[in-house]
Structure formats: C-alpha cells, structure tokens
Design a protein around this motif. Structure first.
Motif, PDB file in Angstrom:
ATOM      1  N   LEU A  96       0.811  -1.212   0.000  1.00 26.23           N
ATOM      2  CA  LEU A  96       0.000   0.000   0.000  1.00 26.23           C
ATOM      3  C   LEU A  96       0.846   1.265   0.000  1.00 26.23           C
ATOM      4  O   LEU A  96       0.365   2.343  -0.366  1.00 26.23           O
ATOM      5  CB  LEU A  96      -0.935   0.000   1.210  1.00 26.23           C
ATOM      6  N   SER A  97       2.102   1.157   0.379  1.00 27.22           N
ATOM      7  CA  SER A  97       2.982   2.331   0.463  1.00 27.22           C
ATOM      8  C   SER A  97       3.812   2.562  -0.795  1.00 27.22           C
ATOM      9  O   SER A  97       4.570   3.529  -0.850  1.00 27.22           O
ATOM     10  CB  SER A  97       3.927   2.182   1.663  1.00 27.22           C
ATOM     11  N   LYS A  98       3.661   1.681  -1.811  1.00 25.57           N
ATOM     12  CA  LYS A  98       4.534   1.756  -2.980  1.00 25.57           C
ATOM     13  C   LYS A  98       3.827   2.417  -4.171  1.00 25.57           C
ATOM     14  O   LYS A  98       2.924   1.830  -4.774  1.00 25.57           O
ATOM     15  CB  LYS A  98       5.016   0.351  -3.376  1.00 25.57           C
ATOM     16  N   PRO A  99       4.249   3.630  -4.564  1.00 23.71           N
ATOM     17  CA  PRO A  99       3.603   4.348  -5.677  1.00 23.71           C
ATOM     18  C   PRO A  99       3.694   3.625  -7.014  1.00 23.71           C
ATOM     19  O   PRO A  99       2.853   3.851  -7.895  1.00 23.71           O
ATOM     20  CB  PRO A  99       4.361   5.678  -5.724  1.00 23.71           C
ATOM     21  N   SER A 129      -9.970  -7.520   2.953  1.00 22.58           N
ATOM     22  CA  SER A 129      -9.462  -6.446   3.809  1.00 22.58           C
ATOM     23  C   SER A 129      -8.446  -5.599   3.052  1.00 22.58           C
ATOM     24  O   SER A 129      -8.476  -4.362   3.109  1.00 22.58           O
ATOM     25  CB  SER A 129      -8.816  -7.039   5.065  1.00 22.58           C
ATOM     26  N   PHE A 130      -7.562  -6.267   2.317  1.00 23.34           N
ATOM     27  CA  PHE A 130      -6.599  -5.516   1.509  1.00 23.34           C
ATOM     28  C   PHE A 130      -7.325  -4.686   0.458  1.00 23.34           C
ATOM     29  O   PHE A 130      -6.947  -3.535   0.187  1.00 23.34           O
ATOM     30  CB  PHE A 130      -5.608  -6.462   0.830  1.00 23.34           C
ATOM     31  N   SER A 131      -8.342  -5.259  -0.158  1.00 27.72           N
ATOM     32  CA  SER A 131      -9.096  -4.546  -1.196  1.00 27.72           C
ATOM     33  C   SER A 131      -9.728  -3.273  -0.635  1.00 27.72           C
ATOM     34  O   SER A 131      -9.699  -2.206  -1.273  1.00 27.72           O
ATOM     35  CB  SER A 131     -10.178  -5.461  -1.773  1.00 27.72           C
ATOM     36  N   LYS A 136      -9.262   2.917   0.235  1.00 29.87           N
ATOM     37  CA  LYS A 136      -9.197   4.025   1.180  1.00 29.87           C
ATOM     38  C   LYS A 136      -7.821   4.688   1.241  1.00 29.87           C
ATOM     39  O   LYS A 136      -7.727   5.891   1.513  1.00 29.87           O
ATOM     40  CB  LYS A 136      -9.579   3.521   2.577  1.00 29.87           C
ATOM     41  N   ARG A 137      -6.761   3.922   1.006  1.00 30.39           N
ATOM     42  CA  ARG A 137      -5.423   4.422   1.320  1.00 30.39           C
ATOM     43  C   ARG A 137      -4.471   4.485   0.141  1.00 30.39           C
ATOM     44  O   ARG A 137      -3.288   4.828   0.310  1.00 30.39           O
ATOM     45  CB  ARG A 137      -4.811   3.541   2.409  1.00 30.39           C
ATOM     46  N   SER A 138      -4.928   4.163  -1.059  1.00 32.14           N
ATOM     47  CA  SER A 138      -4.021   4.134  -2.206  1.00 32.14           C
ATOM     48  C   SER A 138      -4.792   4.375  -3.488  1.00 32.14           C
ATOM     49  O   SER A 138      -6.003   4.601  -3.464  1.00 32.14           O
ATOM     50  CB  SER A 138      -3.305   2.778  -2.283  1.00 32.14           C
ATOM     51  N   LYS A 139      -4.074   4.292  -4.592  1.00 34.20           N
ATOM     52  CA  LYS A 139      -4.691   4.363  -5.912  1.00 34.20           C
ATOM     53  C   LYS A 139      -4.614   3.016  -6.634  1.00 34.20           C
ATOM     54  O   LYS A 139      -4.778   2.933  -7.846  1.00 34.20           O
ATOM     55  CB  LYS A 139      -4.006   5.446  -6.751  1.00 34.20           C
ATOM     56  N   ILE A 140      -4.363   1.972  -5.876  1.00 36.25           N
ATOM     57  CA  ILE A 140      -4.179   0.635  -6.436  1.00 36.25           C
ATOM     58  C   ILE A 140      -5.505   0.066  -6.932  1.00 36.25           C
ATOM     59  O   ILE A 140      -6.540   0.183  -6.271  1.00 36.25           O
ATOM     60  CB  ILE A 140      -3.570  -0.311  -5.375  1.00 36.25           C
TER      61      ILE A 140
END
Length: 291
Positions: A96-99, A129-131, A136-140
């Motif tokens: 989640l932290s990797k652009p 949960s990851f989805s 909420k926390r990324s653009k993935i």
C-alpha cells in the motif's frame, strides 16, 4: 523501436502452492537478484512502461519485493502483481505504500486448485481487507479473478463453489444484486472504486505433449507482450513457463537485440500470416481467443 503494452518479469519461479491447473516447472528454483532485476529494467525501458510480476511462481515470496518496487518507481515503471493471495497479510502495508504498484490480481481459483486448502474464510477475509484498504489508502486497482469457469457445465462443482466466494464479495461490498458467473471479454465487473471481479473459462497451459490446435493462428505474443524468466531468458509470452521458445538471454544480449532477432521476427511474421511457426504455439489453446 518495438513497444509492448506489457512485459512480464518472473521475479521467482518458486511457489508456496501446488495448484492442479498450473504445471510444475522442471527448472531449478530461483529468486531473481537485485542486480539482474535492475539490468532488466534498464534494458526494457524503451519498450514498455508497464510490467507484470508473473509467469510461474508466487511474487509475494520474494524477499526483495519492496526494493524491486522502489526501483520501478525510480525508473518510471508501473507494476501489476499476480498472486494467489495467501501471503497478502504479510506484505499488505508495504504494498500500500509503494507508488509504483498499479494493480494486484488475486487468483481466487487457487483455492479450488489445492485439494488440501484450509481456512478459506480467513483467506478471503485477508484479500477483501486488503481490497478495502486499497480503496481508502491508495490508488491501487484490485482484480479478484475466478479463471475456472466451465462453459459447458454450469453445475460443475467448481462453478458451484465459486458462488461461496462471490457471496463473500457481495457481502463485503454490500452489493444490491448477486454477481453472475459470466465472462465479459476485455473487462470485469466493477464492484467498487478500482475493484473488479474478472471471470474467465478454464484454460490449459500449452505443452509439447499436448495435441495441436488446428485452424487459423494469431497471438499477442511479441506484439503487445513479452516475458523474461527468472534466469534472464526472454520468451514470447507469459504461457511459455519453461522457456521452450528461448529467444535469448539478457545476460548475453540486450533485450532490444533479442526481440529483433531472427527467431522472434519469425514468430511475429508467422502470426501476421495467421500461422503458428513454433511447436508450442501450435499446441496452445489460449491463442484461439485471439482468432
């Protein structure tokens, strides 16, 4: 300069599962080192902006996955990861932290591919949960894949078991109507922002012992995609998991030289004539989807 929509990089051929739909590899187990990975990125930069960590193996097993994603960000690549999802809880915060990470594809059909699989509820809970965190926390983007549908057998046990997974997805995302088991070519069913369910019919990996597929032949191999195996071997597509159509190796020639070589050009020219010139291509049923 030939441009590809995507290039597959097999960062490892080691997997923590033994799915019955995925042929075992006869290659030595290997994890790509940082030096080789960086070399590949430098060689393919002029050929694509999009890479997939996929061919054989489970990419989330790689101990240097975070470093690889940082290198991709540094060099301007977008990354798509295909995973069986069993290890997502161990790397979710890092991912989640990797652009550089654009999309994660979860092969949910891995559950049915392993007869001794356990804790299926926990497995789905972690993926869902990851989805939710990805929203909420990324653009993935997230693709929840069920590539095991039996077109002629609606009541096949795997199709029926898929309903349990689809029901969990429907509940998690509070969907107003059930997800039907259907294949939508080229796209999936959007169930939330950047979250999709992609369903496909079961397919068989090509192999030299398989029967030839007759008729007109066409494939996107070396047109929109190419693949590089963990040892640096370049192959036309992600279904040549054993390096049977070895075009060359990035340790002895550049990627640009390899895809401009006689063998690579012969494959492309053959498909232009609607002809499969390589034996493995003639025994690949997946190419029928392009005809």
């Amino acid at each position: 300069m030939r441009k590809f929509k995507k290039i597959y990089i097999e960062i490892t051929n080691v997997c923590n599962l033994a799915c019955d739909f995925c042929p075992r590899t006869d290659r030595l187990p290997e994890f790509m080192n940082i030096e080789t990975f960086a070399k590949i990125l430098d060689q393919i930069k002029s050929h694509t902006d999009s890479i997939y960590f996929h061919v054989k193996g489970e990419p989330l097993l790689h101990p240097e996955l975070a470093v690889f994603l940082d290198l991709c960000e540094e060099k301007g690549f977008q990354v798509n990861i295909t995973t069986n999802g069993t290890l997502i809880h161990k790397v979710s915060e890092m991912l989640l932290s990797k652009p550089a990470l654009r999309q994660v594809n979860f092969s949910l059909h891995s559950l049915d591919g392993n007869t001794n699989s356990q804790n299926n509820g926990e497995y789905m809970d972690r993926i869902l949960s990851f989805s939710q965190d990805a929203i909420k926390r990324s653009k993935i983007f997230v693709s929840l894949r069920l590539w095991n549908l039996h077109a002629k057998h609606v009541n096949h046990p795997e199709n029926v078991r898929n309903n349990e997974l689809l029901a969990a997805i429907e509940k998690e995302f509070d969907m107003p109507a059930p997800i039907r088991q259907e294949v939508i070519p080229g796209r999936g069913i959007k169930i939330a922002e950047r979250i999709y369910v992609n369903q496909e019919h079961l397919f068989k990996w090509p192999g030299l012992k398989e029967k030839e597929v007759h008729g007109s032949a066409f494939c996107q191999g070396l047109r929109s995609q190419a693949a590089i195996l963990v040892d640096g071997t370049v192959v036309p597509c992600c279904l040549d998991g054993e390096g049977i159509m070895n075009l060359g190796n990035i340790h002895t020639a550049s990627f640009s030289e390899i895809i401009a070589g006689r063998k690579a050009c012969g494959i492309v020219d053959g498909f232009t004539r609607k002809e499969a010139v390589e034996e493995l291509c003639r025994k690949c049923g997946y190419r029928e989807r392009f005809v």
